[in-house]
Enzyme design. Structure first.
Site, PDB file in Angstrom:
ATOM      1  N   ARG A 183       0.835  -1.189   0.000  1.00  0.00           N
ATOM      2  CA  ARG A 183       0.000   0.000   0.000  1.00  0.00           C
ATOM      3  C   ARG A 183       0.876   1.248   0.000  1.00  0.00           C
ATOM      4  O   ARG A 183       1.995   1.239   0.509  1.00  0.00           O
ATOM      5  CB  ARG A 183      -0.888   0.037   1.249  1.00  0.00           C
ATOM      6  CG  ARG A 183      -2.097  -0.872   1.225  1.00  0.00           C
ATOM      7  CD  ARG A 183      -2.858  -0.753   2.533  1.00  0.00           C
ATOM      8  NE  ARG A 183      -4.059  -1.575   2.531  1.00  0.00           N
ATOM      9  CZ  ARG A 183      -5.255  -1.143   2.162  1.00  0.00           C
ATOM     10  NH1 ARG A 183      -5.400   0.108   1.754  1.00  0.00           N
ATOM     11  NH2 ARG A 183      -6.305  -1.943   2.188  1.00  0.00           N
ATOM     12  N   GLY A 196       2.911  -9.691   0.694  1.00  0.00           N
ATOM     13  CA  GLY A 196       2.020  -8.553   0.562  1.00  0.00           C
ATOM     14  C   GLY A 196       1.133  -8.342   1.758  1.00  0.00           C
ATOM     15  O   GLY A 196       0.381  -7.384   1.804  1.00  0.00           O
ATOM     16  N   LYS A 236      -9.968  -7.955   2.222  1.00  0.00           N
ATOM     17  CA  LYS A 236      -9.395  -7.851   3.565  1.00  0.00           C
ATOM     18  C   LYS A 236      -7.880  -7.842   3.456  1.00  0.00           C
ATOM     19  O   LYS A 236      -7.292  -8.643   2.763  1.00  0.00           O
ATOM     20  CB  LYS A 236      -9.853  -9.020   4.442  1.00  0.00           C
ATOM     21  CG  LYS A 236     -11.339  -8.971   4.757  1.00  0.00           C
ATOM     22  CD  LYS A 236     -11.730 -10.085   5.702  1.00  0.00           C
ATOM     23  CE  LYS A 236     -13.205 -10.014   6.047  1.00  0.00           C
ATOM     24  NZ  LYS A 236     -13.616 -11.097   6.943  1.00  0.00           N
ATOM     25  N   TYR A 237      -7.249  -6.964   4.190  1.00  0.00           N
ATOM     26  CA  TYR A 237      -5.825  -6.728   4.041  1.00  0.00           C
ATOM     27  C   TYR A 237      -5.232  -6.453   5.405  1.00  0.00           C
ATOM     28  O   TYR A 237      -5.592  -5.499   6.056  1.00  0.00           O
ATOM     29  CB  TYR A 237      -5.620  -5.521   3.122  1.00  0.00           C
ATOM     30  CG  TYR A 237      -4.194  -5.101   2.915  1.00  0.00           C
ATOM     31  CD1 TYR A 237      -3.324  -5.898   2.197  1.00  0.00           C
ATOM     32  CD2 TYR A 237      -3.738  -3.885   3.415  1.00  0.00           C
ATOM     33  CE1 TYR A 237      -2.027  -5.496   1.973  1.00  0.00           C
ATOM     34  CE2 TYR A 237      -2.444  -3.476   3.200  1.00  0.00           C
ATOM     35  CZ  TYR A 237      -1.590  -4.285   2.473  1.00  0.00           C
ATOM     36  OH  TYR A 237      -0.302  -3.875   2.254  1.00  0.00           O
ATOM     37  N   VAL A 238      -4.389  -7.326   5.880  1.00  0.00           N
ATOM     38  CA  VAL A 238      -3.784  -7.111   7.186  1.00  0.00           C
ATOM     39  C   VAL A 238      -2.279  -7.241   7.075  1.00  0.00           C
ATOM     40  O   VAL A 238      -1.750  -7.744   6.093  1.00  0.00           O
ATOM     41  CB  VAL A 238      -4.291  -8.134   8.233  1.00  0.00           C
ATOM     42  CG1 VAL A 238      -5.777  -8.019   8.405  1.00  0.00           C
ATOM     43  CG2 VAL A 238      -3.896  -9.562   7.856  1.00  0.00           C
TER      44      VAL A 238
END
Length: 372
Positions: free
Chosen positions: A140, A274, A291-293
């Protein structure tokens, strides 16, 4: 006493916006004991029920400021999404790019556009840095921005000798991660992008909200760069993927990398590299899941060998050099002097470690062919 449902996290800017809506609309009828206010909520009656029970005998009247669309409007919007934009269009375009092996063409094409259209040298370096580093880290924009330049370090790598990484403590889920820089046998090279940033831009004092407590003094990029980048790409980049309405701009790199790894049968590396949360070890979709953690995980040396384009994977699973005459350490035979580094990198020499700057500068001078 009534209780609220499970709380969800909101951006600080969103919280401030919603709080402002309440402050500007709130009314209190003391005699009737009625409180009225507006709120950005799809089902305001649910909030009203909880407030009525919690603060009885006071009665609440909650009006929604969220636009209610008719079925006709919703149908029209869905037609528009199906036809021109949305995740399906992005996924299809990225799949097309990956399967045609056009990633390098796309990256170099955007890089050329930046070189021609960004007239300020510092902006040019910043835009290239976001383009290249976001791809090679499946990252990101906020992670690139929030990286702490005092936390660079060189780590050993079985195939590339050493790779450079910088720590990011302030992430979306407050779990640290690293941004990596390593030799790539292409013109599009994260180490060269870092060299250009060190040469043309300056470290940025750490921005923070009033409630944040942190010892971090510097960040890699300025806060406004995300808007600058997205606006620049939307205006100047001609590649089809950037023409998709509401399609990714600064986030394209992470979508491309996740799809690239999955398409080349390396999908097991997507989640740790990632930091995608997919519920599985392998991300199957071409556009990574919503969903991105962030998770701290050891990244295998083999991943950097593969991404460097110096190595190819054999049928047995090992990695060997594509061309024995081309070594990833070729460009670091001669170390740069302190004078050269100070002249090139200016203020960064007060923030980044000497060994790191020496490595980046030596590599860049060798690859760009401008060593004396």
């Amino acid at each position: 006493m009534a209780t609220f449902s499970k709380l969800s996290e909101r951006k600080r800017s969103t919280f401030i916006k919603y709080s402002r809506e309440i402050r500007q609309s709130v009314q209190y009828d003391r005699e009737a004991q009625i409180v009225k206010f507006n709120y950005h909520l799809k089902r305001p009656h649910e909030l009203k029920d909880v407030l009525d029970k919690t603060f009885a005998p006071i009665v609440f009247e909650v009006s929604s400021t969220k636009k209610v669309e008719s079925m006709v409007e919703l149908a029209a919007k869905m037609d528009k999404v199906e036809g021109k934009g949305g995740h399906n269009a992005v996924a299809e375009e990225i799949t097309k790019i990956v399967r045609a092996d056009d990633i390098w063409t796309l990256l170099s094409g955007v890089e050329v556009t930046i070189q021609k259209r960004a007239f300020k040298r510092s902006l040019r370096a910043e835009l290239k840095y976001v383009l290249i580093t976001s791809f090679f880290n499946c990252s990101r924009h906020s992670d690139l921005k929030n990286a702490d330049p005092t936390k660079f370090e060189l780590v050993k790598n079985r195939y590339l000798n050493r790779v450079l990484r910088v720590l990011v403590c302030e992430t979306k889920t407050r779990k640290p991660r690293y941004i990596y820089f390593f030799p790539v046998n292409k013109k599009t090279d994260p180490l060269i992008a870092l060299h250009d940033l060190f040469s043309e831009a300056e470290p940025v004092p750490k921005s923070r909200a009033s409630h944040q407590k942190t010892d971090q003094e510097w960040q890699m990029l300025r806060d406004s760069l995300l808007t600058n980048y997205d606006r620049f790409i939307a205006t100047h980049a001609k590649q089809a993927v950037f023409g998709i309405k509401h399609g990714p701009k600064s986030h394209l790199g992470r979508h491309l990398m996740s799809s690239y790894l999955s398409h080349t049968n390396h999908g097991q590396w997507v989640s740790p590299f990632g930091n995608w949360s997919a519920g599985k070890d392998t991300v199957e979709s071409n556009v990574a899941r919503a969903k991105y953690v962030h998770i701290q995980a050891d990244i295998p040396d083999e991943l950097f060998a593969f991404l460097s384009q110096y190595y190819i994977q054999t049928p047995s699973g090992d990695f060997e050099l594509i061309d024995s005459s081309e070594q990833p350490t070729t460009f670091i035979n001669n170390l740069s002097t302190q004078e050269d580094i100070s002249k090139s990198y200016g203020t960064w020499t007060q923030v980044v470690g000497q060994d790191v700057l020496e490595y980046v500068h030596s590599y860049a001078m060798g690859k760009l062919g401008i060593r004396k």
